[in-house]
Design an enzyme around this catalytic site. Sequence first.
Site, PDB file in Angstrom:
ATOM      1  N   SER A 292       6.633 -56.141  17.988  1.00  0.00           N
ATOM      2  CA  SER A 292       6.064 -54.812  17.766  1.00  0.00           C
ATOM      3  C   SER A 292       7.044 -53.959  16.945  1.00  0.00           C
ATOM      4  O   SER A 292       7.408 -54.349  15.840  1.00  0.00           O
ATOM      5  CB  SER A 292       5.725 -54.162  19.110  1.00  0.00           C
ATOM      6  OG  SER A 292       4.927 -53.027  18.930  1.00  0.00           O
TER       7      SER A 292
ATOM      8  N   ASP B 187      -4.998 -58.781  18.769  1.00  0.00           N
ATOM      9  CA  ASP B 187      -4.105 -57.630  18.897  1.00  0.00           C
ATOM     10  C   ASP B 187      -4.783 -56.398  18.320  1.00  0.00           C
ATOM     11  O   ASP B 187      -5.110 -56.353  17.139  1.00  0.00           O
ATOM     12  CB  ASP B 187      -2.791 -57.921  18.154  1.00  0.00           C
ATOM     13  CG  ASP B 187      -1.729 -56.855  18.383  1.00  0.00           C
ATOM     14  OD1 ASP B 187      -2.043 -55.799  18.948  1.00  0.00           O
ATOM     15  OD2 ASP B 187      -0.571 -57.089  17.981  1.00  0.00           O
TER      16      ASP B 187
ATOM     17  N   HIS C 275      -1.552 -58.148  22.038  1.00  0.00           N
ATOM     18  CA  HIS C 275      -0.297 -57.678  21.469  1.00  0.00           C
ATOM     19  C   HIS C 275       0.937 -58.257  22.155  1.00  0.00           C
ATOM     20  O   HIS C 275       1.921 -58.594  21.505  1.00  0.00           O
ATOM     21  CB  HIS C 275      -0.251 -56.147  21.540  1.00  0.00           C
ATOM     22  CG  HIS C 275       0.915 -55.531  20.842  1.00  0.00           C
ATOM     23  ND1 HIS C 275       1.158 -55.699  19.496  1.00  0.00           N
ATOM     24  CD2 HIS C 275       1.918 -54.732  21.303  1.00  0.00           C
ATOM     25  CE1 HIS C 275       2.247 -55.030  19.161  1.00  0.00           C
ATOM     26  NE2 HIS C 275       2.740 -54.448  20.235  1.00  0.00           N
TER      27      HIS C 275
END
Length: 759
Positions: free
Chosen positions: A614, A702, A734
Amino acid sequence: MERQVLLSEPEEAAALYRGLSRQPALSAACLGPEVTTQYGGQYRTVHTEWTQRDLERMENIRFCRQYLVFHDGDSVVFAGPAGNSVETRGELLSRESPSGTMKAVLRKAGGTGPGEEKQFLEVWEKNRKLKSFNLSALEKHGPVYEDDCFGCLSWSHSETHLLYVAEKKRPKAESFFQTKALDVSASDDEIARLKKPDQAIKGDQFVFYEDWGENMVSKSIPVLCVLDVESGNISVLEGVPENVSPGQAFWAPGDAGVVFVGWWHEPFRLGIRFCTNRRSALYYVDLIGGKCELLSDDSLAVSSPRLSPDQCRIVYLQYPSLIPHHQCSQLCLYDWYTKVTSVVVDVVPRQLGENFSGIYCSLLPLGCWSADSQRVVFDSAQRSRQDLFAVDTQVGTVTSLTAGLVILPLKCVLSPPPDLTVSAPPQSYQRGSGGSWKLLTIDQDLMVAQFSTPSLPPTLKVGFLPSAGKEQSVLWVSLEEAEPIPDIHWGIRVLQPPPEQENVQYAGLDFEAILLQPGSPPDKTQVPMVVMPHGGPHSSFVTAWMLFPAMLCKMGFAVLLVNYRGSTGFGQDSILSLPGNVGHQDVKDVQFAVEQVLQEEHFDASHVALMGGSHGGFISCHLIGQYPETYRACVARNPVINIASMLGSTDIPDWCVVEAGFPFSSDCLPDLSVWAEMLDKSPIRYIPQVKTPLLLMLGQEDRRVPFKQGMEYYRALKTRNVPVRLLLYPKSTHALSEVEVESDSFMNAVLWLRTHLGS
C-alpha cells in the site's frame, strides 16, 4: 563467506513458514459471571476466541478456549486453562447476556453459492441451545453485518431483546421480459402472491448500489433490527435519519431506546475500513415515539460509544472529519442525564519527553469501563510500542498500566484448592520487556489483555485494575504462555532527521525504527537487510508479534521497520507534517534510517532490499527510483504508483487529494495544477531511474489501491527492460491476507530476495 539466506532452500523456507504460521492470534475475550465456591473463594471463567492459519484447508480457522481465574477480590490467586480448544466453525458474532446466563450467537450455515448460505441467530443457555431463528427465511432484512465498522450484537438490559445491524431488504428486480411459470400444485395464496405486480420491479436488475468500499462490498444500506427473544418477532427500527447509515448500536438506559453511530452517505459513500475520519455522529432513537435525537457534534467523526456500568455516561472517540484517515483522537464523555458533553482527553499536538502522546486506537474495547464507572481503559500506540492506559473521566488524568509492570508466571489449576482465601501472590516474577499490549476486555476491574514482542507470539494475561492513583502496580498473570522464538534480537532506534530534511512548519520532530536481526551471526558484515516501511501512511509498526519480519529474521535477514514522520503514536504534529510531503519526507526518512543503521550495525550495504504494501509499497517504489544504487531487490504489495490516476478508481479519493496536500470536497474537481502535483508526488515519475528487480503482488479485487496501479508500473518497467515479475491474485483484496495468498506471496518473496541478493 556464503550468506545464511542462501542456505535456505524453498523446502526449508516452507517448513519454517508452516511452523511459525501456526502461532494463533487472539481475536476476542469475555468474562463469565462471578462464582463463589463453597469454601468462600471466588472465580471467573475467561472465554477466549482465537484465529489460526490452516494450510491444509487454506483458510483461517476460529477456535475458543476457556480459562479459570481464582481471585480474592483484588488480585489473582491461581489461573489456568480449563479443557482443550474447540473450533467454532460458522460463528460470525457472539455476545454474552449482561447476567452471563445466556449467550447469543450469529451463525452461518448452508452452501457457499449465491443464495445458498443462511444466517441463524441462536440463544444458548447453560448447556443447551434455547432458541434458533432462521434470519434468512424470515426475510425481514438482508445479511447481518458482522464487521467491526457497523456490526454489533447487543442484549437489552432486561435480556429480552437482541439488537443488531443488517442490510436493508431490497425490492426484487426482474427483466422486462421475465415471465413466471406457475406451479399447478401451488396453493391459491401462493399463486396470488406470484401474480402480484408489485412483487418485483422490472428493469432494476442492474441498478447500482453504492457500498462502503474495501472489505465492505456487500454492505450498502444498514438498518437497525430488534429481535424479541421470546416471540421471535423481528422489527426494523424507524426514525433513523435518511442521510445516515447506522451502526455500533447498543441499548440506552432503561431499554427505552437505542444509541448508535450514524455515518453520512450523501452525496456518496466513501471507503470506511481503516478510515476513522468519515463524517459521523452519535444519535439516540426513542423506541416508543420513534423520535431521533442528535447527541454529538455532527460536523466531526465519532467511533465506539461505550455505556458505563451505572448506565449514566457514554464515552466515545472523536476525530476531525475528512483530513488524514487516522490521527490522534479526543476521548469524549456524554452524561445521559445532564446531556452535557465534555472532552476527557484532548488531541496531543506533540509528545514531551516520555509523556503520553495521545490516543490512536480506532475502536475502544466493548468492555472498557472500571466497575465504579469512573475510569476507562484502552490500548494505544505510543511511539513504537502499544501500551495500556487508564483515564480518570472525572479529572482527565491518563496513567499507563504497562510501564514498570510485573508479570507473574502461569499457575495452572487442575482442581480448585480447598481454601481460596490466600491473598499472597507467588513470589517469583519478571519485569516486563518493551513489547506491546492489547486490551481485550475489562469487567468488574478484572482485565484480560494480550502481550507480545517481535520475538514472542501473543500471550494471554489477566490482572486487576488497582485503585485510582495506584494504576502502575498491576500484577499481570499469564493464562497461557507462548514460547519465545530463538535467535531474534530486536530494539528500537530513535532517529532525528538532518537539518536539511526538517519540516519547516513542524520542526523538531523525530521518528523511530524497529530493528530485528539474527542472533549471533558468524559475520555481521555478511548479513543482508530487508527494509519495510508501513502502509497508511498514518499507521505504525509496534513492538508486537509480526509473522513476516520474524520469518525473514529467522532466515538470516536483518529487518528494519521504519516509523517515518507521519506515523501514529508520535503526536498530531507528526501526522499533520506528512500531507503535502508524501514522496519526499516519508521517502527521505526511510532512506536516512537505512543509512544510519547500515553505518552503525555494519550490515552488508551491497545487499539491501525493500518490502512494502500500500503506502509502504508507494515508498518502496519511490526509493528504487530516487536511490537506485542502494537497493538490490524490491517486493511491492498493492502499491500506490500514480496518485493522479488512482483518484477516479479508488474507494478513498479523499486520500489522494489530502495526502497530495489539498483540501477534499465531494463537489470539487481537481484543476490541472492539482493533477500535476499528484503526478509529481508519485513513484511513476521516477521510472527512468529504476533498475532494481521488482516483484509485484496485486489483488484483483482490491478496492483501495486498484490493481491497475501496479499494472501501470509493470508495463512501464517492462518497456525499459527492468527485471519485474507480477503475481495477480484474482479473488484477493487489498491486504492479500487470505491464507492461500499470504503463504504464496511469502514464498515468492523469499525466492525473489534469495535470487537477487545472492553473491
